[in-house]
Enzyme design. Structure first.
Site, PDB file in Angstrom:
ATOM      1  N   CYS A   1       6.344  17.468  -1.809  1.00 26.49           N
ATOM      2  CA  CYS A   1       6.713  16.429  -0.849  1.00 26.49           C
ATOM      3  C   CYS A   1       7.988  16.061  -0.227  1.00 26.49           C
ATOM      4  O   CYS A   1       8.161  15.217   0.340  1.00 26.49           O
ATOM      5  CB  CYS A   1       6.264  14.966  -1.692  1.00 26.49           C
TER       6      CYS A   1
ATOM      7  N   ASP B   1      -0.605   1.439   2.993  1.00 25.28           N
ATOM      8  CA  ASP B   1      -1.310   1.854   1.899  1.00 25.28           C
ATOM      9  C   ASP B   1      -1.368   3.261   1.808  1.00 25.28           C
ATOM     10  O   ASP B   1      -1.128   4.255   2.600  1.00 25.28           O
ATOM     11  CB  ASP B   1      -2.418   1.248   1.860  1.00 25.28           C
ATOM     12  N   ASP B   2      -1.856   3.882   0.426  1.00 28.18           N
ATOM     13  CA  ASP B   2      -2.111   5.202   0.196  1.00 28.18           C
ATOM     14  C   ASP B   2      -3.258   5.909   0.731  1.00 28.18           C
ATOM     15  O   ASP B   2      -3.218   7.153   0.953  1.00 28.18           O
ATOM     16  CB  ASP B   2      -2.157   5.460  -1.414  1.00 28.18           C
TER      17      ASP B   2
ATOM     18  N   ASP C   1       1.105   5.523  -5.611  1.00 30.51           N
ATOM     19  CA  ASP C   1       1.702   6.532  -6.221  1.00 30.51           C
ATOM     20  C   ASP C   1       3.101   6.739  -5.482  1.00 30.51           C
ATOM     21  O   ASP C   1       3.386   6.635  -4.207  1.00 30.51           O
ATOM     22  CB  ASP C   1       0.741   7.457  -6.325  1.00 30.51           C
TER      23      ASP C   1
END
Length: 342
Positions: free
Chosen positions: A13, A46-47, A222
């Site tokens: 990431c 949002d994810d 997350d």
């Protein structure tokens, strides 16, 4: 040996575009017509996307892929898949199907690709999903991940911005894996630190999400490329402030040591630049600041839970293999969105 060096040149990431760059681009895109069944989509931080099919069923869609941050192809495949699957769990959903996303140099040993995909498939199977296919292209470097479809009840979605004043914030994995992976690439990370980082990155958030689903969860995300503070900013979304107790945040110990030695990532510094206007550090060490800004690969869930249920939820989460903790609370809006105290 040369392929191993090319295989891992910094990824996970930490390879993602910075949040500031993304905001600049995304806010200029045409939005299209509104669809009432798109419960969570492009106008949210949002994810994953959530689309309502019926009163009882919504589908959750997400994808994620990146270059290797670790030399072992099989372990990299596990990490990349675990990371991609995580967004389904961050929305409160269940994994159903997954598709491989592969970029791979034609001149590289195909056994390496086989090991990557084997690691990924094992994690999809552990999640209870089916690997249904995928897409590959020839590229000058390795990248791998998944496109994932899940399901969720429309009334039981975990949005990332549903926090309420008084909520407690719980983190389900330790921070520091980005710094440790950076130290490992230059030969400075201990075997113990890497083992802890790999355990964290290959642990599905499925188990924490299943436990959390039994409690009153107002918000969840997350923690990945934007770091703990970047994703926390998305949860507060300019409406609330939270107080974070740095000493309570679970951290892989060596990450603090490596941060003090300036074994840092460029992505972590982008996160610092992005968050500096809405974070107030109060007597927090430089190393801890860096850990809170560190881009996490396949990080834990950050959960906003009803105050009265926080201790019970934490107790239930303690059956998992990784340290978790109540790290802060949501309060009324102050001058700064996030206040970090010792």
């Amino acid at each position: 040996m040369s392929e191993q060096i090319v295989f891992c040149k910094g990824g996970g990431c930490t390879a993602k575009l910075g949040p500031g760059i993304l905001e600049h681009v995304l806010e200029r895109l045409p939005k299209g017509n509104k669809d009432a069944n798109l419960l969570i989509g492009y106008d949210s931080h949002d994810d994953a996307a959530v689309y309502k099919i019926s009163d009882e069923l919504a589908i959750v869609q997400t994808l994620d892929f990146f270059p290797p941050m670790i030399d072992d192809p099989y372990t990299f495949g596990q990490i990349a898949a675990t990371n991609a699957l995580s967004d389904i769990y961050a929305m409160g959903g269940e994994v159903k199907t997954a598709l491989n996303i592969v970029c791979f140099p034609e001149k590289m040993d195909l056994n390496i690709l086989g090991e990557i995909m084997r690691g990924g498939q094992e994690k999809v199977m552990e999640a209870g999903g089916i690997l249904a296919g995928g897409h590959s292209i020839a590229d000058d470097s390795v990248k791998y991940g998944l496109s994932v479809t899940g399901t969720v009840h429309p009334d039981h979605i975990f949005p990332n911005d549903g926090c309420k004043i008084g909520d407690k914030l719980i983190l389900t994995k330790p921070l520091g894996v980005g710094i440790i992976a950076t130290a490992n690439r230059v030969g400075e990370a201990s075997m113990e630190a890497m083992e802890q980082a790999v355990l964290s990155m290959t642990t599905l958030n499925k188990y924490a999400a299943e436990i959390a689903g039994k409690f009153t969860i107002h918000g969840c995300t997350d923690v990945t490329g934007f770091g703990f503070l970047g994703h926390l900013h998305e949860m507060m979304h300019g409406v609330y402030t939270c107080v974070i107790h740095a000493d309570a945040v679970p951290v892989i110990d060596e990450a603090l040591e490596y941060a003090d030695e300036f074994l840092l990532t460029a992505a972590g510094q982008r996160n610092r630049n992005y968050t500096e206007s809405f974070v107030d550090f109060r007597d927090v060490s430089f190393a801890m600041e860096e850990v809170l800004l560190d881009p996490q690969t396949s990080g834990g869930l950050l959960i906003s839970v009803e105050r009265e249920e926080a201790e019970k939820l934490l107790h239930c989460l303690e059956v998992l293999d990784l340290p978790c903790a109540i790290v802060g609370e949501v309060i009324e809006r102050q001058d700064k969105e996030i206040i970090v105290v010792p």
